[in-house]
Scaffold this active site. Structure first.
Site, PDB file in Angstrom:
ATOM      1  N   CYS A  94       8.158  31.651  26.076  1.00 13.70           N
ATOM      2  CA  CYS A  94       9.554  32.152  25.829  1.00 13.70           C
ATOM      3  C   CYS A  94      10.086  32.506  27.271  1.00 13.70           C
ATOM      4  O   CYS A  94      11.605  32.677  27.232  1.00 13.70           O
ATOM      5  CB  CYS A  94       9.236  33.392  25.006  1.00 13.70           C
ATOM      6  SG  CYS A  94       8.704  33.219  23.422  1.00 13.70           S
ATOM      7  N   HIS A 121      15.893  37.548  26.279  1.00 14.06           N
ATOM      8  CA  HIS A 121      15.148  36.942  25.319  1.00 14.06           C
ATOM      9  C   HIS A 121      15.330  37.438  23.810  1.00 14.06           C
ATOM     10  O   HIS A 121      15.164  38.555  24.162  1.00 14.06           O
ATOM     11  CB  HIS A 121      13.816  36.876  25.591  1.00 14.06           C
ATOM     12  CG  HIS A 121      12.876  36.307  24.803  1.00 14.06           C
ATOM     13  ND1 HIS A 121      13.150  34.757  24.093  1.00 14.06           N
ATOM     14  CD2 HIS A 121      11.815  36.427  24.209  1.00 14.06           C
ATOM     15  CE1 HIS A 121      12.157  34.616  23.135  1.00 14.06           C
ATOM     16  NE2 HIS A 121      11.430  35.543  23.397  1.00 14.06           N
ATOM     17  N   ASN A 155      13.644  34.359  16.924  1.00 12.67           N
ATOM     18  CA  ASN A 155      13.110  33.857  18.179  1.00 12.67           C
ATOM     19  C   ASN A 155      12.866  32.341  18.470  1.00 12.67           C
ATOM     20  O   ASN A 155      12.047  31.842  17.555  1.00 12.67           O
ATOM     21  CB  ASN A 155      11.702  34.647  18.364  1.00 12.67           C
ATOM     22  CG  ASN A 155      11.268  34.576  19.697  1.00 12.67           C
ATOM     23  OD1 ASN A 155      11.667  33.584  20.311  1.00 12.67           O
ATOM     24  ND2 ASN A 155      10.054  35.291  19.880  1.00 12.67           N
TER      25      ASN A 155
HETATM   26  C1  LIG Z   1       5.853  41.745  14.782  1.00 15.28           C
HETATM   27  C2  LIG Z   1       6.652  43.171  14.698  1.00 15.28           C
HETATM   28  C3  LIG Z   1       8.023  42.960  14.248  1.00 15.28           C
HETATM   29  C4  LIG Z   1       5.639  43.929  13.807  1.00 15.28           C
HETATM   30  O1  LIG Z   1       6.473  45.340  13.625  1.00 15.28           O
HETATM   31  P1  LIG Z   1       5.340  46.522  13.671  1.00 15.28           P
HETATM   32  O2  LIG Z   1       6.358  47.907  13.264  1.00 15.28           O
HETATM   33  O3  LIG Z   1       4.633  46.478  14.893  1.00 15.28           O
HETATM   34  O4  LIG Z   1       4.596  46.328  12.315  1.00 15.28           O
HETATM   35  P2  LIG Z   1       3.191  46.201  12.298  1.00 15.28           P
HETATM   36  O5  LIG Z   1       2.472  44.915  12.736  1.00 15.28           O
HETATM   37  O6  LIG Z   1       2.379  47.352  12.766  1.00 15.28           O
HETATM   38  O7  LIG Z   1       2.846  46.177  10.841  1.00 15.28           O
HETATM   39  C5  LIG Z   1       3.219  47.243   9.807  1.00 15.28           C
HETATM   40  C6  LIG Z   1       2.962  46.991   8.468  1.00 15.28           C
HETATM   41  O8  LIG Z   1       4.041  45.949   8.016  1.00 15.28           O
HETATM   42  C7  LIG Z   1       3.195  44.855   7.544  1.00 15.28           C
HETATM   43  N1  LIG Z   1       3.904  43.741   7.721  1.00 15.28           N
HETATM   44  C8  LIG Z   1       3.829  42.857   8.693  1.00 15.28           C
HETATM   45  N2  LIG Z   1       4.575  41.767   8.676  1.00 15.28           N
HETATM   46  C9  LIG Z   1       5.507  42.101   7.501  1.00 15.28           C
HETATM   47  C10 LIG Z   1       6.504  41.313   6.816  1.00 15.28           C
HETATM   48  N3  LIG Z   1       7.186  40.278   7.369  1.00 15.28           N
HETATM   49  N4  LIG Z   1       6.781  42.058   5.809  1.00 15.28           N
HETATM   50  C11 LIG Z   1       6.624  42.882   5.175  1.00 15.28           C
HETATM   51  N5  LIG Z   1       5.435  43.595   5.903  1.00 15.28           N
HETATM   52  C12 LIG Z   1       4.859  43.143   6.972  1.00 15.28           C
HETATM   53  C13 LIG Z   1       1.552  45.199   7.919  1.00 15.28           C
HETATM   54  O9  LIG Z   1       0.917  44.144   7.265  1.00 15.28           O
HETATM   55  C14 LIG Z   1       1.463  46.261   8.264  1.00 15.28           C
HETATM   56  O10 LIG Z   1       1.202  46.781   6.867  1.00 15.28           O
HETATM   57  P3  LIG Z   1      -0.189  48.061   6.757  1.00 15.28           P
HETATM   58  O11 LIG Z   1       0.582  49.048   7.597  1.00 15.28           O
HETATM   59  O12 LIG Z   1      -0.181  48.079   5.259  1.00 15.28           O
HETATM   60  O13 LIG Z   1      -1.214  47.504   7.632  1.00 15.28           O
HETATM   61  C15 LIG Z   1       6.491  43.927  16.168  1.00 15.28           C
HETATM   62  O14 LIG Z   1       5.436  44.292  16.324  1.00 15.28           O
HETATM   63  C16 LIG Z   1       7.055  42.857  17.061  1.00 15.28           C
HETATM   64  O15 LIG Z   1       8.110  42.278  17.233  1.00 15.28           O
HETATM   65  N6  LIG Z   1       6.187  42.797  18.180  1.00 15.28           N
HETATM   66  C17 LIG Z   1       6.582  42.003  19.282  1.00 15.28           C
HETATM   67  C18 LIG Z   1       6.462  40.487  18.851  1.00 15.28           C
HETATM   68  C19 LIG Z   1       7.022  39.441  19.602  1.00 15.28           C
HETATM   69  O16 LIG Z   1       8.181  39.784  20.143  1.00 15.28           O
HETATM   70  N7  LIG Z   1       6.606  38.214  19.837  1.00 15.28           N
HETATM   71  C20 LIG Z   1       6.978  37.132  20.385  1.00 15.28           C
HETATM   72  C21 LIG Z   1       7.001  37.272  21.655  1.00 15.28           C
HETATM   73  S1  LIG Z   1       7.888  36.027  22.805  1.00 15.28           S
END
Ligand SMILES: CC(C)(COP(=O)(O)OP(=O)(O)OC[C@H]1O[C@@H](n2cnc3c(N)ncnc32)[C@H](O)[C@@H]1OP(=O)(O)O)[C@@H](O)C(=O)NCCC(=O)NCCS
Length: 329
Positions: free
Chosen positions: A116, A256, A286
């Protein structure tokens, strides 16, 4: 004699017509518009058609950028395509783009993978090559068909990504849109946090192991979130310091477009109001290397970037890589 000043002479973007909304995704995996929007800021993303490739989208964006710059394919002597979703592992997507556009054989064409952060890496690379005086006009493109590597059964990743392309033409500065600086970083200790498994030489040859790893994105989202905020802040602060600029001199930040909460955190840490950050991830998700040039083109055409503005580009991505660039319009 110093290096010649190099500027962005034109910008362009291309997004496929097909829109995949959060509601559409909620019919495919256990998710909801509410979960996706509150965690990421994304409402919808574009998905390439079966007949569209990374190179066809890249070429479409490049045509717009060349028209904007008032130059033709015959003027281009360098094409760099930043992508993690090349048409094929070999040959380079840049060679496909060259062929789509009819750029002369005297042009150097290659791909660059910094995930990215790829567009900023490509911008800095092209800037250095043009600065050497050996190349005159470069197409710097970020293009992705991430729908081809997303695991559509994995709700933790499939809701985040989209397809698209953005391009700029770099050339000799005529007083505007000059690149002032760029900084690149990599933290290879975190290679495991965000990967596309399969398709590389470090996994068994699929002909010997058909059950081997799929060519899918895997990600440790929570860890990435924290590191991304720290890295983007560092990349922004370093370049501002290097140029003796206070953050409030930045009229527009093109970050980004991964997650609105990451962008909001950086806005707080840099003490820069949220309205200085250009955001279009609600409509595109993204798009990896395409995200910054796609946003840059939209920011310019919508009047969000004005003559004389200093713009900060800042990105992070798999690698982990990160980087920043400054442009005075
Ligand atoms: C991916 C992201 C949105 C997840 O958000 P988060 O608040 O960290 O959520 P978590 O991963 O801790 O998951 C929380 C819960 O939601 C659930 N969950 C994950 N994706 C889900 C979705 N699409 N819909 C519903 N629930 C979801 C998980 O299973 C978890 O459930 P649990 O508590 O029962 O285990 C966030 O971590 C993020 O944006 N990270 C950066 C990723 C990124 O930018 N990547 C690209 C890099 S260039």
């Amino acid at each position: 004699m110093g290096s010649p000043a190099i500027a962005i002479l034109g910008t362009g973007a291309y997004a496929p017509a097909k829109i995949l909304t959060n509601e559409d995704l909620a019919k495919q995996v256990d998710t909801s518009d509410e979960w996706i929007f509150t965690r990421t800021g994304i409402r919808e993303r574009r998905i390439a058609g079966a007949d569209e490739t990374t190179s066809s989208m890249a070429a479409a964006a490049a045509r717009v950028a060349m028209a904007d710059a008032g130059i033709t394919a015959a003027d281009i002597d360098l094409i760099i395509v930043a992508t993690v979703t090349p048409d094929l592992p070999m040959p380079s997507t840049a060679c496909f783009v060259q062929n789509h556009l009819g750029v002369p054989v005297s042009a150097a064409c290659f791909d660059l993978n910094a995930a990215c952060s790829g567009f900023i890496y490509a911008l800095d690379t092209a800037w250095a090559m043009l600065g050497s005086g050996r190349y005159r006009h470069a197409l710097v493109i970020g293009a992705e068909k991430l729908s081809s590597v997303v695991d559509w059964t994995d709700r933790t990743t499939c809701v985040l990504f989209g397809d698209g392309a953005g391009a700029v033409v770099l050339g000799p500065a005529k007083g505007t849109a000059q690149i002032l600086g760029a900084r690149l970083y990599a933290e290879g200790t975190h290679t495991n946090l965000l990967c596309i498994g399969g398709g590389g030489s470090n996994v068994p040859n699929p002909s010997a192991n058909p059950e081997g790893p799929q060519r899918h994105i895997t990600m440790k989202g929570r860890e990435i979130f924290k590191i991304a905020v720290r890295e983007m802040e560092e990349a922004a602060r370093d370049i501002l310091k290097q140029h003796g600029l206070e953050a409030d001199r930045i009229a527009c930040v093109i970050p980004h477009q991964a997650n609105l909460r990451i962008i909001d955190a950086i806005s707080q840490y840099l003490n820069l109001p949220a309205d200085r950050f250009f955001v279009n991830l609600d409509r595109y998700g993204n798009t990896s290397a395409a995200s910054i040039p796609l946003a840059l083109d939209e920011a310019r055409r919508s009047g969000r970037i004005k003559a004389g503005d200093t713009t900060l580009l800042v990105a992070f991505g798999a690698g982990l890589t990160y980087g920043s660039a400054l442009v005075r319009w």
